[in-house]
Write an enzyme that holds these catalytic residues in place. Sequence first.
Site, PDB file in Angstrom:
ATOM      1  N   GLU A 164     -11.322   0.644  -3.545  1.00 42.38           N
ATOM      2  CA  GLU A 164     -11.560   0.201  -1.930  1.00 42.38           C
ATOM      3  C   GLU A 164     -12.090   1.321  -1.319  1.00 42.38           C
ATOM      4  O   GLU A 164     -11.628   2.622  -1.171  1.00 42.38           O
ATOM      5  CB  GLU A 164     -10.092   0.179  -1.392  1.00 42.38           C
ATOM      6  CG  GLU A 164     -10.204  -0.816  -0.030  1.00 42.38           C
ATOM      7  CD  GLU A 164      -8.951  -0.977   0.447  1.00 42.38           C
ATOM      8  OE1 GLU A 164      -7.966  -1.160  -0.432  1.00 42.38           O
ATOM      9  OE2 GLU A 164      -8.833  -1.260   1.823  1.00 42.38           O
TER      10      GLU A 164
ATOM     11  N   ASP B 281      -7.316   3.069  -3.071  1.00 47.31           N
ATOM     12  CA  ASP B 281      -7.916   2.752  -1.894  1.00 47.31           C
ATOM     13  C   ASP B 281      -8.361   4.359  -1.497  1.00 47.31           C
ATOM     14  O   ASP B 281      -7.595   5.227  -1.085  1.00 47.31           O
ATOM     15  CB  ASP B 281      -6.969   2.143  -0.730  1.00 47.31           C
ATOM     16  CG  ASP B 281      -8.187   2.180   0.579  1.00 47.31           C
ATOM     17  OD1 ASP B 281      -7.363   1.438   1.572  1.00 47.31           O
ATOM     18  OD2 ASP B 281      -9.175   2.747   0.784  1.00 47.31           O
TER      19      ASP B 281
ATOM     20  N   GLY C  21      -4.257  -4.274   5.877  1.00 46.79           N
ATOM     21  CA  GLY C  21      -3.372  -4.085   6.844  1.00 46.79           C
ATOM     22  C   GLY C  21      -3.400  -3.051   7.749  1.00 46.79           C
ATOM     23  O   GLY C  21      -4.283  -1.953   7.104  1.00 46.79           O
TER      24      GLY C  21
ATOM     25  N   LYS D  36      -0.944  -0.936  -4.534  1.00 48.69           N
ATOM     26  CA  LYS D  36      -2.298  -0.202  -4.080  1.00 48.69           C
ATOM     27  C   LYS D  36      -1.904   1.054  -3.753  1.00 48.69           C
ATOM     28  O   LYS D  36      -0.951   1.394  -3.052  1.00 48.69           O
ATOM     29  CB  LYS D  36      -2.967  -0.871  -2.883  1.00 48.69           C
ATOM     30  CG  LYS D  36      -3.763  -0.079  -2.095  1.00 48.69           C
ATOM     31  CD  LYS D  36      -4.328  -0.677  -0.844  1.00 48.69           C
ATOM     32  CE  LYS D  36      -4.875  -0.275   0.447  1.00 48.69           C
ATOM     33  NZ  LYS D  36      -5.331  -0.827   1.324  1.00 48.69           N
ATOM     34  N   LEU D  37      -2.609   2.098  -4.374  1.00 49.69           N
ATOM     35  CA  LEU D  37      -2.471   3.637  -4.293  1.00 49.69           C
ATOM     36  C   LEU D  37      -3.639   4.282  -3.434  1.00 49.69           C
ATOM     37  O   LEU D  37      -4.672   4.108  -3.846  1.00 49.69           O
ATOM     38  CB  LEU D  37      -2.533   4.162  -5.514  1.00 49.69           C
ATOM     39  CG  LEU D  37      -1.215   3.590  -6.799  1.00 49.69           C
ATOM     40  CD1 LEU D  37      -1.539   4.644  -8.089  1.00 49.69           C
ATOM     41  CD2 LEU D  37      -0.132   3.630  -6.253  1.00 49.69           C
ATOM     42  N   LYS D  38      -3.186   5.113  -2.501  1.00 53.65           N
ATOM     43  CA  LYS D  38      -4.126   5.795  -1.793  1.00 53.65           C
ATOM     44  C   LYS D  38      -4.777   6.865  -2.766  1.00 53.65           C
ATOM     45  O   LYS D  38      -3.929   7.320  -3.380  1.00 53.65           O
ATOM     46  CB  LYS D  38      -3.654   6.338  -0.546  1.00 53.65           C
ATOM     47  CG  LYS D  38      -3.168   5.548   0.521  1.00 53.65           C
ATOM     48  CD  LYS D  38      -4.473   4.735   1.203  1.00 53.65           C
ATOM     49  CE  LYS D  38      -4.115   3.730   2.235  1.00 53.65           C
ATOM     50  NZ  LYS D  38      -5.359   3.186   2.824  1.00 53.65           N
TER      51      LYS D  38
ATOM     52  N   SER E 152       0.899  -1.180   0.089  1.00 52.32           N
ATOM     53  CA  SER E 152      -0.048   0.024   0.053  1.00 52.32           C
ATOM     54  C   SER E 152       0.895   1.247  -0.041  1.00 52.32           C
ATOM     55  O   SER E 152       1.553   1.381   0.866  1.00 52.32           O
ATOM     56  CB  SER E 152      -0.972  -0.059   1.114  1.00 52.32           C
ATOM     57  OG  SER E 152      -1.731   1.065   1.316  1.00 52.32           O
TER      58      SER E 152
ATOM     59  N   LYS F 173     -10.150  -7.492   7.685  1.00 53.65           N
ATOM     60  CA  LYS F 173      -9.074  -7.040   8.946  1.00 53.65           C
ATOM     61  C   LYS F 173      -9.416  -7.394  10.124  1.00 53.65           C
ATOM     62  O   LYS F 173     -10.773  -7.180  10.544  1.00 53.65           O
ATOM     63  CB  LYS F 173      -8.946  -5.583   8.907  1.00 53.65           C
ATOM     64  CG  LYS F 173      -8.282  -4.838   7.591  1.00 53.65           C
ATOM     65  CD  LYS F 173      -8.115  -3.336   7.690  1.00 53.65           C
ATOM     66  CE  LYS F 173      -7.672  -2.628   6.638  1.00 53.65           C
ATOM     67  NZ  LYS F 173      -7.865  -1.111   6.591  1.00 53.65           N
TER      68      LYS F 173
ATOM     69  N   ASP G 201     -14.025  -1.914   2.924  1.00 53.28           N
ATOM     70  CA  ASP G 201     -12.873  -2.092   3.922  1.00 53.28           C
ATOM     71  C   ASP G 201     -13.636  -1.484   5.294  1.00 53.28           C
ATOM     72  O   ASP G 201     -14.225  -2.301   5.963  1.00 53.28           O
ATOM     73  CB  ASP G 201     -11.690  -1.325   3.759  1.00 53.28           C
ATOM     74  CG  ASP G 201     -10.667  -1.233   4.881  1.00 53.28           C
ATOM     75  OD1 ASP G 201      -9.760  -0.774   4.584  1.00 53.28           O
ATOM     76  OD2 ASP G 201     -11.004  -1.818   5.987  1.00 53.28           O
TER      77      ASP G 201
ATOM     78  N   ASN H 212     -10.484   5.341   1.199  1.00 53.38           N
ATOM     79  CA  ASN H 212     -10.686   5.655   2.720  1.00 53.38           C
ATOM     80  C   ASN H 212     -12.090   6.766   2.855  1.00 53.38           C
ATOM     81  O   ASN H 212     -11.644   7.594   3.420  1.00 53.38           O
ATOM     82  CB  ASN H 212      -9.622   6.150   3.465  1.00 53.38           C
ATOM     83  CG  ASN H 212      -8.383   5.020   3.546  1.00 53.38           C
ATOM     84  OD1 ASN H 212      -7.348   5.202   3.058  1.00 53.38           O
ATOM     85  ND2 ASN H 212      -8.756   4.017   4.325  1.00 53.38           N
TER      86      ASN H 212
END
Length: 368
Positions: A214, A189, A291, A161-163, A135, A263, A239, A191
């Site tokens: 995500e 992702d 994670g 994986k890119l934020k 990530s 998770k 998530d 968030n």
Amino acid sequence: AKLIGVELVRVTMPLKQPFRTSFGSETARDILLLRWVRSDGEGWGECVAGRDPLYSSEYTDGAANVIRRFLLPRLVADGDIRAESVAGVLEPISGHRMAKAAVEMAVLDAQLRAEDRPFAEYLGSSRSRIPAGVSIGIQPSIGQLLDTVGGFLDEGYPRIKLKIEPGWDLEPVARVRERFGADVLLQVDANAAYRLSDARHLSGLDEFGLLLIEQPLANDDLRQHAELARLISTPICLDESIISAAAAADAIAMRAAQVINIKPGRVGGYLEARRIHDLAAAHGIAVWCGGMLETGLGRNANIALASLPGFTLPGDTSASDRFYANDITEPVVLRDGHVPVPTGPGLGAVPDEGRLKEFTVSREWIPA
Ligand SMILES: CC(=O)N[C@@H](Cc1ccc2ccccc2c1)C(=O)O
Ligand SMILES: [Mg+2]
């Protein structure tokens, strides 16, 4: 076996580089560990809550408080608690899943060690290694992003994986695709940084062949994720929304998630995590292991969980050195894009006393 007592150990682990997400930037991980001491041995648990309540409503000080005042008294009253009973005994306490997960993890570790059983064997999984994804946080520039992606690909990570967040999404993905090609396994992702009104913008990701996006929308909004799933072709992975097997069942039934990030800390423990794995498999839904910048304690336990057959996508089970110069356990090492499933008794790792000392901020002994 008799419970002697529990030790709450607070550690601060400096990160090698700041890790920036749509909800904030972290330069060190403030982690609560539990040492569960029985007459025949001990076990370790790790709480994944952040120092501040940003990723979720839980936070490290709050977890320590609820464990000390409400969770431990109920478990001690039970006498010789088994891991499979912890969730039931703690059920009257509302929420605090990460705190509950840390306690169950310590009880499970002690129990498996006393039985000389590896966690993977307890789960009935048989893989000896699993592919590991990585990530990557929001970077100061596109140039630094490309260097960072290139570095991890050179290390052999098979999945990137890119934020992302509004203002850092289409261009970073386009530039990574342009530089590293269409075959790299790539996902993003958010968030929960977007709204349903961003659907048209997010459909701009569809041309890049991403594995998934995500948690694009709010944690408590399955309906809007189901709406979004009809407006974009990139598969939606949840998530933060998936806080239990019941929530996973709702998300699957509502088609709010085509993929699920599991998770153990977020869902209340490794045993609930396995139930979500089983539920998703029954519905043909792929899962992968997320994670939370865990130490080698949670990291090894996650890898054992992720060796179950339904974990068909690489997880955020990177090597220890992805975030930390030094881990408090033997480091998890990446080899040929995979990490080894631990074979020792229990959850697979114990803290190195010297390393633990180096990062310990406080220790609190609570006699049973
Ligand atoms: C590897 C990864 O991207 N993890 C989380 C985000 C995250 C990142 C950093 C955190 C720090 C402290 C507490 C919670 C955190 C959660 C995620 O998948 O969404
Ligand atoms: Mg996530």
